[in-house]
Scaffold this motif. Structure first.
Motif, mmCIF file in Angstrom:
data_model
loop_
_atom_site.group_PDB
_atom_site.id
_atom_site.type_symbol
_atom_site.label_atom_id
_atom_site.label_comp_id
_atom_site.label_asym_id
_atom_site.label_seq_id
_atom_site.Cartn_x
_atom_site.Cartn_y
_atom_site.Cartn_z
ATOM 1 N N LEU A 145 0.736 -1.138 -0.032
ATOM 2 C CA LEU A 145 0.065 0.077 0.002
ATOM 3 C C LEU A 145 0.819 1.255 -0.066
ATOM 4 C CD1 LEU A 145 -2.957 1.217 0.231
ATOM 5 C CD2 LEU A 145 -2.605 1.278 2.752
ATOM 6 N N PHE A 146 0.684 2.146 -0.991
ATOM 7 C CA PHE A 146 1.385 3.338 -1.143
ATOM 8 C C PHE A 146 0.586 4.546 -0.425
ATOM 9 C CE2 PHE A 146 2.396 7.464 -3.253
ATOM 10 C CZ PHE A 146 3.760 7.604 -2.751
ATOM 11 N N ILE A 147 1.265 5.178 0.824
ATOM 12 C CA ILE A 147 0.617 6.251 1.351
ATOM 13 C C ILE A 147 1.304 7.352 0.889
ATOM 14 C CG2 ILE A 147 0.014 7.233 3.667
ATOM 15 C CD1 ILE A 147 0.329 4.360 4.755
ATOM 16 N N ASP A 148 0.726 8.207 -0.009
ATOM 17 C CA ASP A 148 1.446 9.324 -0.755
ATOM 18 C C ASP A 148 1.717 10.536 0.388
ATOM 19 O OD1 ASP A 148 -1.135 9.904 -0.436
ATOM 20 O OD2 ASP A 148 -1.459 11.147 -2.368
ATOM 21 N N LYS A 149 0.663 10.798 1.373
ATOM 22 C CA LYS A 149 0.767 11.537 2.159
ATOM 23 C C LYS A 149 1.969 11.455 3.202
ATOM 24 C CE LYS A 149 -4.153 13.173 2.087
ATOM 25 N NZ LYS A 149 -5.370 13.426 3.004
ATOM 26 N N LEU A 150 2.413 10.214 3.313
ATOM 27 C CA LEU A 150 3.630 9.985 4.170
ATOM 28 C C LEU A 150 4.884 9.759 3.396
ATOM 29 C CD1 LEU A 150 2.060 7.460 6.951
ATOM 30 C CD2 LEU A 150 2.558 9.903 6.982
ATOM 31 N N GLY A 151 4.598 9.359 2.038
ATOM 32 C CA GLY A 151 5.746 9.070 1.241
ATOM 33 C C GLY A 151 6.305 7.736 1.421
ATOM 34 N N LYS A 152 5.315 6.902 1.915
ATOM 35 C CA LYS A 152 5.983 5.283 2.012
ATOM 36 C C LYS A 152 5.131 4.390 1.493
ATOM 37 C CE LYS A 152 6.199 5.705 6.592
ATOM 38 N NZ LYS A 152 6.089 5.191 7.979
ATOM 39 N N ASN A 153 5.911 3.107 1.446
ATOM 40 C CA ASN A 153 4.949 1.917 0.796
ATOM 41 C C ASN A 153 5.156 1.005 2.222
ATOM 42 O OD1 ASN A 153 4.393 2.367 -2.118
ATOM 43 N ND2 ASN A 153 6.701 2.035 -2.251
ATOM 44 N N ILE A 154 3.798 0.227 2.432
ATOM 45 C CA ILE A 154 3.790 -0.578 3.391
ATOM 46 C C ILE A 154 3.444 -1.914 2.713
ATOM 47 C CG2 ILE A 154 2.483 -1.232 5.361
ATOM 48 C CD1 ILE A 154 1.602 1.461 5.883
ATOM 49 N N LYS A 155 4.646 -2.916 3.134
ATOM 50 C CA LYS A 155 4.229 -4.472 2.376
ATOM 51 C C LYS A 155 3.177 -4.945 3.358
ATOM 52 C CE LYS A 155 6.931 -5.487 -0.808
ATOM 53 N NZ LYS A 155 6.622 -5.924 -1.835
ATOM 54 N N ALA A 156 2.137 -5.542 2.908
ATOM 55 C CA ALA A 156 1.253 -6.322 3.635
ATOM 56 C C ALA A 156 1.390 -7.489 4.304
ATOM 57 C CB ALA A 156 0.114 -6.830 2.421
ATOM 58 N N HIS A 157 0.996 -7.568 5.527
ATOM 59 C CA HIS A 157 0.878 -8.582 6.415
ATOM 60 C C HIS A 157 0.645 -10.055 5.493
ATOM 61 C CE1 HIS A 157 0.279 -11.519 9.782
ATOM 62 N NE2 HIS A 157 1.096 -10.346 10.641
ATOM 63 N N GLN A 158 1.651 -11.168 5.936
ATOM 64 C CA GLN A 158 1.125 -12.316 4.879
ATOM 65 C C GLN A 158 -0.150 -12.625 5.145
ATOM 66 O OE1 GLN A 158 3.625 -15.258 6.714
ATOM 67 N NE2 GLN A 158 2.849 -15.453 8.761
ATOM 68 N N ASP A 159 -0.733 -12.379 6.363
ATOM 69 C CA ASP A 159 -2.243 -12.842 6.498
ATOM 70 C C ASP A 159 -3.422 -11.910 5.851
ATOM 71 O OD1 ASP A 159 -1.418 -15.025 7.980
ATOM 72 O OD2 ASP A 159 -1.676 -14.015 9.940
ATOM 73 N N PHE A 160 -2.906 -10.832 5.544
ATOM 74 C CA PHE A 160 -3.898 -9.832 4.939
ATOM 75 C C PHE A 160 -4.608 -10.227 3.483
ATOM 76 C CE2 PHE A 160 -4.371 -6.630 1.314
ATOM 77 C CZ PHE A 160 -5.437 -5.777 2.140
ATOM 78 N N ILE A 161 -5.832 -10.159 3.341
ATOM 79 C CA ILE A 161 -6.548 -10.376 2.041
ATOM 80 C C ILE A 161 -7.693 -9.337 1.772
ATOM 81 C CG2 ILE A 161 -8.164 -11.890 3.374
ATOM 82 C CD1 ILE A 161 -7.935 -13.580 0.616
ATOM 83 N N LEU A 162 -7.615 -9.049 0.819
ATOM 84 C CA LEU A 162 -8.743 -8.109 0.344
ATOM 85 C C LEU A 162 -9.808 -8.737 -0.273
ATOM 86 C CD1 LEU A 162 -8.022 -4.556 -1.276
ATOM 87 C CD2 LEU A 162 -9.864 -5.971 -2.279
ATOM 88 N N VAL A 163 -10.875 -8.415 0.276
ATOM 89 C CA VAL A 163 -12.326 -9.097 -0.414
ATOM 90 C C VAL A 163 -13.334 -7.858 -0.895
ATOM 91 C CG1 VAL A 163 -14.329 -10.603 -0.162
ATOM 92 C CG2 VAL A 163 -11.927 -11.120 1.177
#
Length: 283
Positions: A145-163
């Motif tokens: 996930l890229f957060i432009d206001k913070l200028g950083k990318n966050i790698k998703a936790h291994q258990d994360f899933i998007l539905v």
């Protein structure tokens, strides 16, 4: 959501409003009646970290299915009810002023990415286009996930899933998901259950007798086949459950069906009268 055939009992969860977005965390076990191989498909998608799109009419069990799966997998579930004002800021987070300082507050999507929760975007097509852009990097091999206001990318936790869920019939010609977005998900279709299963769901949810549950399903089947009426939505299992609850609590059968099944379908007086007459005969 999210079929209701799969849903059934009301779920009580903590609710927090974040910029017009509702977050629900549902820890208790919901009733769900499997229809096909949807549970098996979800479990394999989860193992392979693949995002999932649930397609189908309203009231067919999409949301209940996700709640059931979250309980079964023992995962935290965050549900976002999308609407035309839902923006990426609502999901990702924002700066707020607290006292004499400005601090960053994570949104529900950022929390899910970091904590490894299941995030469910209900009616994703209703959200603003920037939401789709925000989740792109989470729905491919990057899983970040890229957060432009913070200028950083966050790698998703291994258990994360998007539905996400989508109602193709309702959105047709209005708000569609782009092919480039749809092809980022594996998709599971939800339809109304067979009469036998739908009747079973109504009985389980409301406690009414089998014969009456079958009559309600018969009414629903009849109305669903009246395509010439041009209804935007037809009778969902959810509406049948509502009607059965009213009947079980003592409201007259015909009135229960009218207010729980007929009236929610249309504002057209002629169609309302025609459907009311039909239901009165069948009940």
């Amino acid at each position: 959501m999210s079929n209701l055939s799969r849903h059934t009992s009301p779920i009580n969860g903590n609710k927090t409003i974040v910029s017009k977005t509702t977050i629900k965390i549902t820890p208790q076990k919901p009733f769900y009646r499997p229809i096909a191989k949807e549970i098996e498909v979800f479990e394999h998608a989860y193992k392979n970290k693949l995002p999932i799109l649930l397609k189908g009419p309203t009231g067919t069990g999409k949301t209940r299915f996700v709640e059931y799966i979250a309980y079964k997998l023992e995962k935290k579930l965050i549900t976002i009810s999308c609407h035309e004002e839902t923006s990426s800021t609502d999901l990702i987070g924002r700066y707020i002023i607290k006292g004499a300082e400005t601090i960053w507050i994570n949104g529900p999507l950022t929390k899910a990415v970091k904590e490894g929760a299941i995030i469910y975007l209900d009616e994703i097509a209703e959200a603003r286009p920037d939401v789709i852009v925000a989740i792109h990097s989470l729905t491919d091999h990057r899983r970040e996930l890229f957060i432009d206001k913070l200028g950083k990318n966050i790698k998703a936790h291994q258990d994360f899933i998007l539905v996400a869920s989508f109602n193709p019939g309702y959105q047709k010609g209005f708000k569609e998901l782009k092919p480039s977005t749809r092809q980022r998900f594996i998709a599971i279709s939800f339809q109304y259950p067979s009469p036998q299963i739908e009747s079973e769901i109504i009985e389980n949810e409301t406690g009414i007798e089998e014969a009456l549950a079958k009559k309600l399903v018969h009414i629903a089947t009849k109305i669903r086949n009246l395509t010439e009426l041009g209804l935007t939505e037809t009778v969902s299992t959810r509406l049948l459950v509502d009607a059965a609850k009213l009947i079980h609590s003592g409201l007259p059968k015909r009135l229960s069906v009218k207010v729980a099944v007929v009236e929610p379908l249309t504002d057209d007086l002629e169609i309302t009268n025609a459907l009311t007459d039909l239901c009165d005969l069948m009940i």
